[in-house]
Design a protein around this motif. Structure first.
Motif: not given
Length: 220
Positions: A156-183
């Motif tokens: 998750l710390e690693k994914l945080n370094t991609y914050q500027n390259q992410i707007e939308t997250i598509l997870p495999s469970h529960n609500r979608y889409p999620l914003t990058k803040e969910y990292i």
């Protein structure tokens, strides 16, 4: 099965428990994850495309690889190869591999923790992250021999370094889409879990406890 064309050439197939992703290119298609055996994902895919299909797995849990025997081969990270019971050919993906399909170009990001071979697929141009179970509302499964909380936090710390390259997250469970803040939400609550600052309730039948953080819940 609920089928949604989420974006151009990107379909979400959701059976109410887990979702898969189908991307249709100009003369081929990619399926990310195959659901449970009873999902019979091949039937849904064939309604949408007759193109040759490449199957990718975000990780090796049973709800990702249950439909594999309907296909000829799949691609998964080496770390989860041992979790997959199938007779088809298994190929391996690694960090920085590129998956190009139609207007999409996904980079493979290794994010071990939920499983040792968990990976995410990031399209930098579209700022789209397909992330499996690592970033979601939960409960995120973190109990069992093939999970590792320390690696999960590091990923998750690693994914945080991609914050500027992410707007939308598509997870495999529960609500979608999620914003990058969910990292960050997953990271904060995972750190609380590691620090024993979340209250756990014994699960009714699974060998774990459920811990509820500020935004995310875990089975641990």
């Amino acid at each position: 099965m609920e089928v949604t064309e989420y974006a151009k050439d990107l379909y979400i197939l959701d059976d109410g428990q887990v979702r898969e992703f189908l991307i249709i290119g100009r003369n081929e298609a990619i399926l990310i994850d195959t659901g449970f055996p009873e999902t019979k994902i091949i039937n849904e895919v064939q309604k949408l495309t007759s193109f040759p299909l490449k199957v990718l797995l975000t990780h090796g849990d049973g709800d990702r690889c249950g439909g594999l025997d309907s296909f000829q081969e799949c691609y998964v990270h080496q770390g989860d190869k041992g979790l997959i019971k199938t007779t088809i050919k298994i190929n391996c993906l690694k960090e920085k591999d590129l998956i190009v399909i139609g207007d999409y170009c996904f980079e493979v990001i290794e994010i071990p923790g939920h499983t040792y071979g968990s990976i995410a697929f990031l399209d930098i141009q579209k700022k789209l992250l397909i992330v499996g179970d690592t970033v979601q509302l939960g409960p995120i499964y973190m109990f069992g021999e093939h999970r590792n909380l320390d690696l999960y936090i590091h990923s998750l710390e690693k994914l945080n370094t991609y914050q500027n390259q992410i707007e939308t997250i598509l997870p495999s469970h529960n609500r979608y889409p999620l914003t990058k803040e969910y990292i960050g939400h997953c990271l904060s609550d995972a750190r609380l879990l590691k620090a024993h600052k979340l209250l756990g309730v014994k699960h009714q039948f699974l060998p774990c406890r459920e811990y509820r953080g500020k935004k995310i819940s875990f089975y641990y």
